[in-house]
Design an enzyme around this catalytic site. Structure first.
Site, PDB file in Angstrom:
ATOM      1  N   ARG A  85      17.267 -23.616   2.987  1.00  0.00           N
ATOM      2  CA  ARG A  85      16.862 -22.776   1.869  1.00  0.00           C
ATOM      3  C   ARG A  85      15.393 -23.055   1.584  1.00  0.00           C
ATOM      4  NH1 ARG A  85      20.346 -19.479   2.293  1.00  0.00           N
ATOM      5  NH2 ARG A  85      21.852 -18.800   0.724  1.00  0.00           N
TER       6      ARG A  85
ATOM      7  N   GLU B 153      11.419 -14.661  -1.452  1.00  0.00           N
ATOM      8  CA  GLU B 153      11.646 -13.780  -0.315  1.00  0.00           C
ATOM      9  C   GLU B 153      11.694 -12.337  -0.788  1.00  0.00           C
ATOM     10  OE1 GLU B 153      15.143 -15.119   1.767  1.00  0.00           O
ATOM     11  OE2 GLU B 153      14.244 -17.044   2.272  1.00  0.00           O
TER      12      GLU B 153
ATOM     13  N   HIS C 133      14.286 -14.839   7.295  1.00  0.00           N
ATOM     14  CA  HIS C 133      15.649 -15.254   6.928  1.00  0.00           C
ATOM     15  C   HIS C 133      16.688 -14.593   7.842  1.00  0.00           C
ATOM     16  CE1 HIS C 133      18.061 -16.895   3.267  1.00  0.00           C
ATOM     17  NE2 HIS C 133      18.769 -17.025   4.385  1.00  0.00           N
TER      18      HIS C 133
END
Length: 332
Positions: free
Chosen positions: A237, A266, A285
């Site tokens: 993360r 993000e 991601h």
């Protein structure tokens, strides 16, 4: 749309794309679909919520103030559940939280191997020279015999450890409890021994969940403890890392590079210096997103939905205080 008589009311949170097995889900539950904007209207009174769109901050503000209107089960189509660990959900003994542990393990392990190879062989540099039509022979590094410290000893971390061992790397782990003789990591470090392990690792790979205990765990002091010339790989993360401190350590050349698939914000803001830093690989991601991954996520939920309807134990029940699934609650 017809529904089974007396079926539980299920809210599926989405962002334009529905689960590929939506019809099978609808046969088992009275299903309604909600965007983030619609969730405050549709969540109260639901029996269960399937967060098919899992990278979201919309559930906490939509959560009903009246506990009687809160769902009894929330399933997340992701391994990380940090956006769902808000007090009303965590503190309620009547709400079960499950995740998609197991879906991403091998895909992320392969991705980490690819990142390690890309850094060692400087593939980004080769692609840039190709783009410029420049012929630049140069040496690259081997990864066999290099040391990797995998920080996070859950199933994803274990898959990464096995993958890196398979190509001849020396692997150790970092976790909550120090131990020797681990089948995947050999030695697992914590506390004082972790500093020694950081100083010896050529690659530090982050695969830990984001919890209050792991927030910004890779801060300036940890980065300073890393081996000069080491590289950081983050597939856990973004909040695990102090990105400002990382950028400083990369800029001064103390660290040789980083491969980052997750970020504190993000999408990564265009103003972030990480976009343009030499030796840094940025990906959006996507480490676990391989062909068929959506189907695997949807099938896991469908199995849990059947269990929910039949009163059987659910797979991947999250310990809400710790923020991850205990081994005994994973089921298969």
């Amino acid at each position: 749309m017809s529904h089974p008589s007396g079926a539980d009311r299920l809210v599926v949170l989405h962002r334009g794309i529905l689960p590929p097995n939506a019809e099978s889900i609808e046969r088992l539950a009275d299903t309604v679909y909600a965007t983030e904007e619609e969730l405050p209207l549709l969540l109260p009174g639901a029996d269960a919520v399937f967060c098919w769109h899992s990278i979201t901050s919309a559930v906490a503000p939509a959560w009903p103030e009246d506990p009687a209107l809160a769902p009894g089960w929330v399933h997340v189509a992701a391994a990380g559940v940090d956006p769902f660990l808000f007090p009303a959900l965590v503190d309620s003994p009547d709400v079960v939280l499950t995740n998609s542990r197991g879906v991403y393990d091998q895909a992320i392990a392969e991705y980490v191997l690819g990142l390690v190879l890309a850094l060692a062989k400087d593939f980004p540099g080769s692609w840039e020279h190709q783009r410029r039509r420049e012929w630049r022979p140069r040496d690259s590094e081997r990864i066999g015999g290099r040391t990797a410290l995998v920080w996070g000893t859950g199933p994803i971390g274990r898959a990464i450890a096995r993958m890196l061992r398979a190509v001849g790397m020396r692997v150790a782990g970092a976790g909550r409890t120090a131990r020797d003789g681990d089948p995947d990591f050999g030695t697992v470090h914590e506390g004082a021994s972790l500093r020694t392990a950081l100083a010896e690792a050529d690659y530090v790979v982050l695969a830990a969940p984001l919890t209050p205990a792991t927030l910004r765990m890779v801060d300036a002091s940890v980065l300073a403890a890393m081996k000069p010339g080491a590289r950081l790989v983050n597939v856990g993360r973004g909040g695990l890392v102090d990105e400002e401190a990382l950028a400083l350590h990369l800029a001064d050349g103390r660290l040789a590079g980083a491969a980052l698939d997750v970020f504190d914000r993000e999408p990564l803001p265009s103003a972030s210096p990480l976009w343009d830093m030499p030796g840094v690989i940025v990906s959006p991601h996507t480490a676990g997103e391989v062909t068929g991954w959506r189907g695997d996520l949807a099938d896991l939920f469908l199995d849990n939905l059947r269990r929910w309807r039949e009163g059987r134990p659910l797979r991947n029940v999250v310990d809400k205080e710790k923020g991850y699934v205990r081994e005994s609650a994973a089921l298969t």
